[in-house]
Design a protein around this motif. Sequence first.
Motif, PDB file in Angstrom:
ATOM      1  N   ILE A   6     -35.033 -31.831 -57.273  1.00 43.54           N
ATOM      2  CA  ILE A   6     -35.698 -30.537 -57.443  1.00 43.54           C
ATOM      3  C   ILE A   6     -37.169 -30.647 -57.051  1.00 43.54           C
ATOM      4  N   GLU A   7     -37.844 -31.677 -57.538  1.00 44.37           N
ATOM      5  CA  GLU A   7     -39.258 -31.862 -57.223  1.00 44.37           C
ATOM      6  C   GLU A   7     -39.470 -32.027 -55.719  1.00 44.37           C
ATOM      7  N   ALA A   8     -38.633 -32.820 -55.074  1.00 47.60           N
ATOM      8  CA  ALA A   8     -38.775 -33.062 -53.636  1.00 47.60           C
ATOM      9  C   ALA A   8     -38.551 -31.787 -52.828  1.00 47.60           C
ATOM     10  N   LYS A   9     -37.523 -31.042 -53.164  1.00 45.19           N
ATOM     11  CA  LYS A   9     -37.224 -29.810 -52.422  1.00 45.19           C
ATOM     12  C   LYS A   9     -38.323 -28.769 -52.596  1.00 45.19           C
ATOM     13  N   ALA A  13     -40.747 -27.332 -49.600  1.00 45.00           N
ATOM     14  CA  ALA A  13     -40.671 -25.912 -49.267  1.00 45.00           C
ATOM     15  C   ALA A  13     -41.966 -25.151 -49.512  1.00 45.00           C
ATOM     16  N   PHE A  14     -42.681 -25.498 -50.576  1.00 44.83           N
ATOM     17  CA  PHE A  14     -43.820 -24.678 -50.995  1.00 44.83           C
ATOM     18  C   PHE A  14     -45.178 -25.376 -50.933  1.00 44.83           C
ATOM     19  N   ARG A  15     -45.217 -26.678 -50.702  1.00 48.66           N
ATOM     20  CA  ARG A  15     -46.482 -27.416 -50.681  1.00 48.66           C
ATOM     21  C   ARG A  15     -47.384 -26.957 -51.827  1.00 48.66           C
ATOM     22  N   PRO A  16     -46.922 -27.104 -53.058  1.00 45.78           N
ATOM     23  CA  PRO A  16     -47.639 -26.520 -54.199  1.00 45.78           C
ATOM     24  C   PRO A  16     -48.968 -27.199 -54.516  1.00 45.78           C
ATOM     25  N   ASP A  17     -49.869 -26.401 -55.051  1.00 44.85           N
ATOM     26  CA  ASP A  17     -51.108 -26.933 -55.617  1.00 44.85           C
ATOM     27  C   ASP A  17     -50.809 -27.586 -56.962  1.00 44.85           C
ATOM     28  N   TYR A  18     -49.788 -27.077 -57.625  1.00 43.94           N
ATOM     29  CA  TYR A  18     -49.362 -27.621 -58.910  1.00 43.94           C
ATOM     30  C   TYR A  18     -47.849 -27.491 -58.998  1.00 43.94           C
ATOM     31  N   HIS A  56     -39.346 -15.740 -57.328  1.00 48.26           N
ATOM     32  CA  HIS A  56     -38.221 -16.388 -58.007  1.00 48.26           C
ATOM     33  C   HIS A  56     -37.026 -16.532 -57.071  1.00 48.26           C
ATOM     34  N   ARG A  57     -36.768 -15.528 -56.254  1.00 51.14           N
ATOM     35  CA  ARG A  57     -35.668 -15.630 -55.290  1.00 51.14           C
ATOM     36  C   ARG A  57     -35.905 -16.773 -54.312  1.00 51.14           C
ATOM     37  N   ALA A  58     -37.145 -16.970 -53.902  1.00 50.71           N
ATOM     38  CA  ALA A  58     -37.465 -18.060 -52.981  1.00 50.71           C
ATOM     39  C   ALA A  58     -37.166 -19.416 -53.620  1.00 50.71           C
ATOM     40  N   VAL A  59     -37.548 -19.582 -54.877  1.00 48.26           N
ATOM     41  CA  VAL A  59     -37.255 -20.835 -55.585  1.00 48.26           C
ATOM     42  C   VAL A  59     -35.742 -21.019 -55.728  1.00 48.26           C
ATOM     43  N   ASN A  60     -35.059 -19.964 -56.127  1.00 50.55           N
ATOM     44  CA  ASN A  60     -33.601 -20.047 -56.266  1.00 50.55           C
ATOM     45  C   ASN A  60     -32.928 -20.396 -54.937  1.00 50.55           C
ATOM     46  N   GLN A  61     -33.431 -19.862 -53.849  1.00 49.03           N
ATOM     47  CA  GLN A  61     -32.854 -20.145 -52.535  1.00 49.03           C
ATOM     48  C   GLN A  61     -33.015 -21.617 -52.167  1.00 49.03           C
ATOM     49  N   VAL A  62     -34.192 -22.165 -52.419  1.00 48.24           N
ATOM     50  CA  VAL A  62     -34.439 -23.577 -52.120  1.00 48.24           C
ATOM     51  C   VAL A  62     -33.520 -24.479 -52.948  1.00 48.24           C
ATOM     52  N   LEU A  63     -33.231 -24.058 -54.165  1.00 53.65           N
ATOM     53  CA  LEU A  63     -32.417 -24.875 -55.081  1.00 53.65           C
ATOM     54  C   LEU A  63     -30.971 -24.365 -55.186  1.00 53.65           C
ATOM     55  N   ALA A  64     -30.513 -23.614 -54.209  1.00 54.50           N
ATOM     56  CA  ALA A  64     -29.173 -23.010 -54.256  1.00 54.50           C
ATOM     57  C   ALA A  64     -28.070 -24.046 -54.454  1.00 54.50           C
ATOM     58  N   GLU A  65     -28.161 -25.156 -53.771  1.00 55.32           N
ATOM     59  CA  GLU A  65     -27.125 -26.198 -53.889  1.00 55.32           C
ATOM     60  C   GLU A  65     -27.075 -26.768 -55.307  1.00 55.32           C
ATOM     61  N   GLU A  66     -28.219 -27.056 -55.881  1.00 55.39           N
ATOM     62  CA  GLU A  66     -28.269 -27.611 -57.235  1.00 55.39           C
ATOM     63  C   GLU A  66     -27.762 -26.588 -58.253  1.00 55.39           C
ATOM     64  N   LEU A  67     -28.137 -25.325 -58.059  1.00 54.72           N
ATOM     65  CA  LEU A  67     -27.684 -24.270 -58.972  1.00 54.72           C
ATOM     66  C   LEU A  67     -26.175 -24.065 -58.867  1.00 54.72           C
ATOM     67  N   GLU A  68     -25.631 -24.263 -57.708  1.00 54.65           N
ATOM     68  CA  GLU A  68     -24.185 -24.115 -57.500  1.00 54.65           C
ATOM     69  C   GLU A  68     -23.409 -25.292 -58.093  1.00 54.65           C
TER      70      GLU A  68
END
Length: 103
Positions: A6-9, A13-18, A56-68
């Motif tokens: 999850i952290e890697a994906k 995807a988002f290059r977060p500041d935090y 939230h949809r963007a986060v869910n999309q990135v993690l779709a496989e894990e959520l499935e």
Amino acid sequence: MIQDVIEAKLTEAFRPDYLQVLNESYMHNVPKGSESHFKVVIASKFFEGKRLIEQHRAVNQVLAEELEECVHALSIHTYTPEQWSQQQEAPDSPMCFGGRLKD
């Protein structure tokens, strides 16, 4: 570990500041050591100008496989860098009402 994936994906995807990914499975009625309930706190420029539902949809999309496949619940707290610099704390998650914790 699912948490590492999850952290890697999210980082890619988002290059977060935090970014904080917390395994909150211990708060639920699941076997000890489970990785099924997570809380994500993320601040990224990607979220600027987007509605909360779009973030939230963007986060869910990135993690779709894990959520499935393996993640049962995902608590998402998204912020722009400016919002995060003012807040710097996400709400606490409530304990599950699903019964006692399993050993």
